[in-house]
Design an enzyme around this catalytic site. Structure first.
Site, mmCIF file in Angstrom:
data_model
loop_
_atom_site.group_PDB
_atom_site.id
_atom_site.type_symbol
_atom_site.label_atom_id
_atom_site.label_comp_id
_atom_site.label_asym_id
_atom_site.label_seq_id
_atom_site.Cartn_x
_atom_site.Cartn_y
_atom_site.Cartn_z
ATOM 1 N N ASP A 9 15.779 12.928 -17.784
ATOM 2 C CA ASP A 9 14.529 12.185 -17.604
ATOM 3 C C ASP A 9 13.488 13.118 -16.974
ATOM 4 O O ASP A 9 13.708 13.662 -15.901
ATOM 5 C CB ASP A 9 14.818 11.008 -16.656
ATOM 6 C CG ASP A 9 13.772 9.927 -16.756
ATOM 7 O OD1 ASP A 9 14.099 8.773 -16.472
ATOM 8 O OD2 ASP A 9 12.618 10.245 -17.096
ATOM 9 N N ASP A 112 9.908 11.032 -23.094
ATOM 10 C CA ASP A 112 10.306 11.837 -21.931
ATOM 11 C C ASP A 112 11.748 11.646 -21.480
ATOM 12 O O ASP A 112 12.088 12.041 -20.376
ATOM 13 C CB ASP A 112 9.364 11.555 -20.757
ATOM 14 C CG ASP A 112 9.535 10.137 -20.234
ATOM 15 O OD1 ASP A 112 10.134 9.308 -20.927
ATOM 16 O OD2 ASP A 112 9.068 9.860 -19.124
ATOM 17 N N GLU A 113 12.581 11.015 -22.274
ATOM 18 C CA GLU A 113 13.980 10.911 -21.868
ATOM 19 C C GLU A 113 14.926 10.913 -23.051
ATOM 20 O O GLU A 113 14.553 10.547 -24.167
ATOM 21 C CB GLU A 113 14.222 9.680 -20.994
ATOM 22 C CG GLU A 113 13.654 8.402 -21.512
ATOM 23 C CD GLU A 113 14.027 7.219 -20.625
ATOM 24 O OE1 GLU A 113 15.214 6.859 -20.560
ATOM 25 O OE2 GLU A 113 13.120 6.662 -19.999
#
Length: 400
Positions: A9, A112-113
């Site tokens: 993350d 974003d993860e």
DNA sequence: TGTTGAATCCCAC
DNA sequence: CTAACGGTGGGATTCAACA
């Protein structure tokens, strides 16, 4: 067989990427990460919400998705910068490239993860901790931003672990650590416990994940329903049977919506917006070579009440004009200029990827018309792909 | 009785 | 004193109509 799952993350993604770019590329002296700052939408056009916050901003109680005005009230000297979405997409691509050096088994959850199934490749890098350390260090050294990594045996626990202390940290959450590391947390920290569930649980005296884990399953089912009740109880006990699925999943729907810079109060103006939305949705359907068989129109009025109306089509389509016409008639069924509309949206569902043309029950004239519209869309797509989306505009929009 | 469609609600990011 | 308030996608639930 036991699996080894990582959840990676990016810390404060948009804000980290923004400040990384500003310091490393633009040579700005101030690192936004070190002061109360946010990336925020344009307030003038009524897109003014917090998209990402710095850690110092978080200390003021500022949350993602809250109105910028509200954030400014909490922290008057807050620095607000506009988003640079192209940059963030590039950062995200670079991020995934490095993940790929650790395993091909990657499930990208959002910009974003990502989840990594490290079961078969971890030995190449050492212990799970050592592997995570190498991954985190590579991203920091090469891309100049930090990540949190969560390590466990399933996606749920790995995700919960990556949410522990931040930034730039690695945490494990193996089954024997659940009681110590997860159960003391407030129940709203559990994945899938949102605002509504939290409120109900509060009334039941369920405050921590541990409370929930030990709560009677049948009682939970009676309050939250068969499916959700059982799921949430299992989650609280760290039980999740989910695989890391390499991303080839197909969309089940394609939608676009927009908050307008000014409320709309006429069907003419509303349909103009629907045309623009039909263009983008239609283009995406054609890009993916799929058709939809259902259209939903969504409205949000000036009091933030939302409504949706949907219809099933007689024939699947990817034609802009068909989406447009049906959207307008859907809207006309329930809205005649009042109340003023703040937002309009179109969503297409019942997606099929049939490459064949369904035999038409209608006249050859209709078939002719359809073929014409299809080739018009093909032509417009080509021009826009070559010369940009602004190169062709409908006359009805220019009129304004 | 079970399925489908429509509207709404919930959740994540 | 009150307002400030995004966009996208997945899914479940509820109810009515229908087979």
């Amino acid at each position: 067989m036991a699996r080894l799952i990582f959840h990676v993350d990016v810390n404060n993604a948009f804000l980290s990427w923004e400040s990384m770019y500003r310091t490393a590329v633009l040579g700005e002296a101030l690192d936004l990460r070190t002061v109360p700052s946010i990336v925020g939408g344009d307030r003038e056009s009524r897109h003014g919400i917090v998209l990402a916050k710095s850690t110092p901003a978080k200390a003021y109680g500022i949350h993602t998705a809250e109105p910028i005005q509200s954030a400014l009230n909490k922290c008057p000297n807050l620095i607000v910068v506009p988003p640079r979405f192209e940059l963030y997409h590039t950062c995200s691509e670079n991020f995934v490239k490095i993940l790929n050096d650790f395993t091909p088994d990657i499930e990208k959850v959002s910009i974003d993860e990502a989840f990594l199934d490290m079961t078969d490749t971890c030995h190449l890098f050492g212990s799970p901790m050592e592997a995570a350390e190498k991954l985190k260090t590579r991203i920091r050294d090469e891309l100049l931003f930090t990540v949190n990594i969560g390590i466990s045996i399933n996606k749920l626990l790995a995700k919960m672990a990556s949410d522990f202390e931040k930034p730039d940290r690695i945490h494990s959450l193996f089954p024997n650590e659940i009681q110590k590391k997860m159960w003391p947390l407030p129940v709203c920290d559990l994945y899938f416990v949102g605002r509504s569930a939290q409120k109900k649980m509060d009334l039941l005296g369920i405050r921590t994940i541990g409370n929930l884990a030990r709560y009677d399953t049948d009682l939970l089912v009676s309050h939250f329903g068969e499916k959700y009740g059982k799921l949430i109880h299992e989650y609280a006990n760290g039980i999740a049977d989910d695989n890391v699925t390499i991303d080839n999943k197909k969309n089940k729907g394609y939608g676009n919506s927009i908050t307008l810079s000014e409320d709309v109060t006429s069907t003419d103006a509303a349909c103009q917006v629907l045309l623009s939305l039909s263009e983008t949705v239609g283009m995406r359907l054609r890009q993916d070579q799929v058709k939809c068989n259902s259209i939903t129109v969504e409205t949000k009025d000036s009091d933030f009440n939302t409504q949706t109306h949907q219809m099933t089509l007689s024939e699947s389509t990817d034609i802009t004009n068909v989406i447009y016409k049906n959207s307008c008639s859907l809207l006309n069924e329930f809205w005649h200029g009042f109340p003023p509309l703040r937002l309009l949206g179109i969503r297409t569902t019942k997606i099929s990827d049939e490459n064949f043309d369904q035999l038409s029950l209608f006249s050859s004239e209709d078939e002719e018309q359809k073929k014409k519209q299809e080739s018009l869309d093909v032509c417009l797509d080509k021009i826009r792909n070559r010369y940009g989306s602004d190169s062709v505009t409908r006359a009805s929009i220019l009129k304004k």
